[in-house]
Scaffold this active site. Structure first.
Site, PDB file in Angstrom:
ATOM      1  N   SER A  46       0.798  -1.226   0.000  1.00  0.00           N
ATOM      2  CA  SER A  46       0.000   0.000   0.000  1.00  0.00           C
ATOM      3  C   SER A  46       0.827   1.271   0.000  1.00  0.00           C
ATOM      4  CB  SER A  46      -0.952   0.004   1.198  1.00  0.00           C
ATOM      5  OG  SER A  46      -0.242  -0.136   2.412  1.00  0.00           O
ATOM      6  N   HIS A 273      -0.229   6.383   6.322  1.00  0.00           N
ATOM      7  CA  HIS A 273       0.139   6.081   4.936  1.00  0.00           C
ATOM      8  C   HIS A 273       0.397   7.385   4.178  1.00  0.00           C
ATOM      9  CE1 HIS A 273      -1.135   1.978   5.621  1.00  0.00           C
ATOM     10  NE2 HIS A 273      -0.755   1.660   4.391  1.00  0.00           N
TER      11      HIS A 273
END
Length: 306
Positions: A46, A273
């Site tokens: 990711s 993230h």
């Protein structure tokens, strides 16, 4: 990496458009080759796919791949034809076999490679060490003590370091297989950008880690990146350092400066993230590592499905 357990497995964007041009690999960068396209294949988890960053498509939805991840930005900057098969939650095992995700499965990522690939990037390893569970286990309800180190460091040694060491051979096998499937491609192993500040006690509760644990977590991320750099060197691949340029752009930085969103994101991104800003920063590092083309790309749009 993925934040599974906080927000589930991340959706992905699918088809990516890249500006096409005529280049081959040569020297420090890409040199022109009339009539041919340079094919770029992006593999990874990711931190490559960019879950939460618009826009995405159902290819499959559960991978969270954005059309503004660093592979897409790099391909557009260098005029490469991109096939991006990165997927949130991917481990090294998911590069070899179908990865079960909502709307999936995602294809075995290594299957995207063949002897026509010119450039390959791969960002992998964080999920092999259990990134999401480590982060969850290290959350401190109050800025006292060192719950993270109490959980992972004991008489038997450092559990996170053990996981990093165990992941090294898995990454080595991946790099060997990329070379076997794409024998003429330039391979770039992409590291992870800084999550926590390079100095100081962090920013509890924005990033809810006890100040005494922040140096430990920072050291573990550096250790992970150091392992990746070592495996890249041993395999004859290039290592792309995204950590150094991201210093000062960690999850504790001001919203307009940070590359990594905190546990509760303010920008469109998964928790802990990269945001779109982070992907642009990572893309600059990857683009520089691949090298600028010898001449400007010709106009035209090319599309490959991930």
């Amino acid at each position: 990496m993925t934040a599974t357990g906080w927000a589930g497995r991340w959706w992905r964007g699918g088809a990516v458009a890249a500006v096409a041009a005529a280049f081959v690999l040569g020297g420090a960068g890409l040199a022109a080759r009339a009539g041919d396209d340079v094919r770029y294949v992006a593999l990874g988890d990711s931190y490559t796919a960019g879950p939460g960053i618009p826009a995405r498509s159902a290819d499959p939805a559960g991978c969270g791949r954005s059309d503004h991840d660093y592979p897409a930005i790099t391909a557009a900057a260098l005029g490469l034809v991109l096939r991006d098969v990165s997927c949130g939650g991917a481990t090294t095992e998911d590069l070899w076999a179908p990865q079960p995700v909502p709307g999936g499965p995602n294809v075995p990522q290594l299957a995207a490679l063949d002897d026509t690939a010119d450039v390959v990037t791969v960002g992998i390893g964080g999920n092999d060490i259990g990134f999401a569970k480590i982060v969850q286990a290290c959350v401190a309800v109050a800025p006292v003590g060192q719950p993270c180190q109490d959980r992972f460091v004991g008489p038997a040694g450092d559990e996170v370091s053990r996981r990093i060491r165990a992941t090294g051979p898995k990454v080595a096998v991946v790099l060997e297989e990329i070379r076997r499937r794409a024998p003429t491609a330039r391979i770039h192993l992409v590291g992870y950008p800084a999550i926590l500040p390079e100095q100081g006690p962090g920013c509890w509760p924005v990033m809810p880690f006890a100040p005494a644990d922040v140096p430990y977590l920072r050291a573990k991320q550096r250790e992970l990146n150091g392992m990746l750099a070592g495996e890249a060197a041993a395999a004859g691949a290039a290592y792309v350092d995204t950590y150094t340029p991201s210093i000062g752009h960690d999850a504790c930085a001001l919203p307009l400066l940070r590359w990594i969103e905190p546990v509760v994101p303010l920008a469109a991104a998964a928790p802990v993230h990269p945001s779109a800003t982070g992907m642009r920063g990572m893309a600059r590092a990857v683009t520089a590592a691949i090298g600028p083309p010898a001449s400007a790309p010709q106009a035209g749009l090319r599309l490959e499905l991930g």
